[in-house]
Design an enzyme around this catalytic site. Sequence first.
Site, PDB file in Angstrom:
ATOM      1  N   ILE A  34       0.830  -1.215   0.000  1.00 21.79           N
ATOM      2  CA  ILE A  34       0.000   0.000   0.000  1.00 21.79           C
ATOM      3  C   ILE A  34       0.864   1.265   0.000  1.00 21.79           C
ATOM      4  CG2 ILE A  34      -0.254   0.338   2.502  1.00 21.79           C
ATOM      5  CD1 ILE A  34      -3.308   0.653   1.952  1.00 21.79           C
ATOM      6  N   ASN A  91      11.258  -8.979   7.143  1.00 18.02           N
ATOM      7  CA  ASN A  91      11.571  -8.508   8.484  1.00 18.02           C
ATOM      8  C   ASN A  91      10.934  -9.440   9.513  1.00 18.02           C
ATOM      9  OD1 ASN A  91      12.973  -6.113   7.672  1.00 18.02           O
ATOM     10  ND2 ASN A  91      10.994  -5.219   7.117  1.00 18.02           N
ATOM     11  N   HIS A 104       5.568 -12.034   5.755  1.00 20.30           N
ATOM     12  CA  HIS A 104       5.505 -11.469   4.408  1.00 20.30           C
ATOM     13  C   HIS A 104       6.914 -11.300   3.883  1.00 20.30           C
ATOM     14  CE1 HIS A 104       5.302  -8.288   7.458  1.00 20.30           C
ATOM     15  NE2 HIS A 104       6.006  -7.522   6.642  1.00 20.30           N
ATOM     16  N   HIS A 106       8.863  -9.104   1.094  1.00 17.68           N
ATOM     17  CA  HIS A 106       8.793  -7.977   0.167  1.00 17.68           C
ATOM     18  C   HIS A 106       9.556  -8.349  -1.099  1.00 17.68           C
ATOM     19  CE1 HIS A 106       7.782  -4.857   3.363  1.00 17.68           C
ATOM     20  NE2 HIS A 106       8.302  -5.815   4.122  1.00 17.68           N
TER      21      HIS A 106
HETATM   22  P1  5GP Z   1       7.123  -4.772   7.531  1.00 19.19           P
HETATM   23  O1  5GP Z   1       7.554  -3.423   8.054  1.00 19.19           O
HETATM   24  O2  5GP Z   1       6.308  -5.518   8.554  1.00 19.19           O
HETATM   25  O3  5GP Z   1       8.245  -5.575   6.962  1.00 19.19           O
HETATM   26  O4  5GP Z   1       6.189  -4.473   6.272  1.00 19.19           O
HETATM   27  C1  5GP Z   1       4.820  -4.287   6.331  1.00 19.19           C
HETATM   28  C2  5GP Z   1       4.387  -3.726   4.996  1.00 19.19           C
HETATM   29  O5  5GP Z   1       2.977  -3.826   4.896  1.00 19.19           O
HETATM   30  C3  5GP Z   1       4.732  -2.254   4.787  1.00 19.19           C
HETATM   31  O6  5GP Z   1       5.568  -2.111   3.640  1.00 19.19           O
HETATM   32  C4  5GP Z   1       3.375  -1.574   4.624  1.00 19.19           C
HETATM   33  O7  5GP Z   1       3.391  -0.530   3.664  1.00 19.19           O
HETATM   34  C5  5GP Z   1       2.484  -2.723   4.198  1.00 19.19           C
HETATM   35  N1  5GP Z   1       1.095  -2.580   4.557  1.00 19.19           N
HETATM   36  C6  5GP Z   1       0.587  -2.205   5.777  1.00 19.19           C
HETATM   37  N2  5GP Z   1      -0.745  -2.201   5.756  1.00 19.19           N
HETATM   38  C7  5GP Z   1      -1.124  -2.577   4.502  1.00 19.19           C
HETATM   39  C8  5GP Z   1      -2.386  -2.764   3.874  1.00 19.19           C
HETATM   40  O8  5GP Z   1      -3.447  -2.570   4.457  1.00 19.19           O
HETATM   41  N3  5GP Z   1      -2.373  -3.172   2.585  1.00 19.19           N
HETATM   42  C9  5GP Z   1      -1.202  -3.388   1.888  1.00 19.19           C
HETATM   43  N4  5GP Z   1      -1.306  -3.797   0.622  1.00 19.19           N
HETATM   44  N5  5GP Z   1       0.013  -3.230   2.458  1.00 19.19           N
HETATM   45  C10 5GP Z   1       0.048  -2.821   3.742  1.00 19.19           C
END
Ligand code: 5GP
Length: 124
Positions: A34, A91, A104, A106
């Site tokens: 997002i 992460n 997840h 990336h």
């Molecule tokens: P992290 O910091 O946990 O590695 O990454 C989480 C990712 O999830 C972030 O890049 C953030 O932009 C994404 N994200 C958070 N909420 C949403 C959402 O509601 N929809 C989508 N598509 N991505 C999200």
Amino acid sequence: MAYDSSNIFARILRGEIPCKKVFESAHSLAFHDITPAAPVHVLVIPKGAYVNWNDFSANAPEAEIVDFVRSIGAVARQLGLPASGYRTLSNAGSDAHQTVPHLHVHIFGGKKLGAMLPGASETQ
Ligand code: 5GP
């Protein structure tokens, strides 16, 4: 850490909130981030309830692990990334600044991505 089924990706999997889907398999789902940090920024998640890589690698059945690894590669190919290159990143936990407690990976691409971590040498 126990899995919290109220996290945002669990809600996406349940269809409670939308996502821009790019790929789906038996055990995995991929959708656009997002808040993209690169021209291509896609997240690949397992459909199963796993907090992060540590949880998944220790507890997921082999079929789910195989599906997930193959799905990440399939998404990169579907997006045309292998020719120019791309980065995968996951992460896990607070030191890594994991913000969503559902595993997840990336996938970043579409430009020169530079050094792997802030401050790391580009020549290493
Ligand atoms: P992290 O910091 O946990 O590695 O990454 C989480 C990712 O999830 C972030 O890049 C953030 O932009 C994404 N994200 C958070 N909420 C949403 C959402 O509601 N929809 C989508 N598509 N991505 C999200």
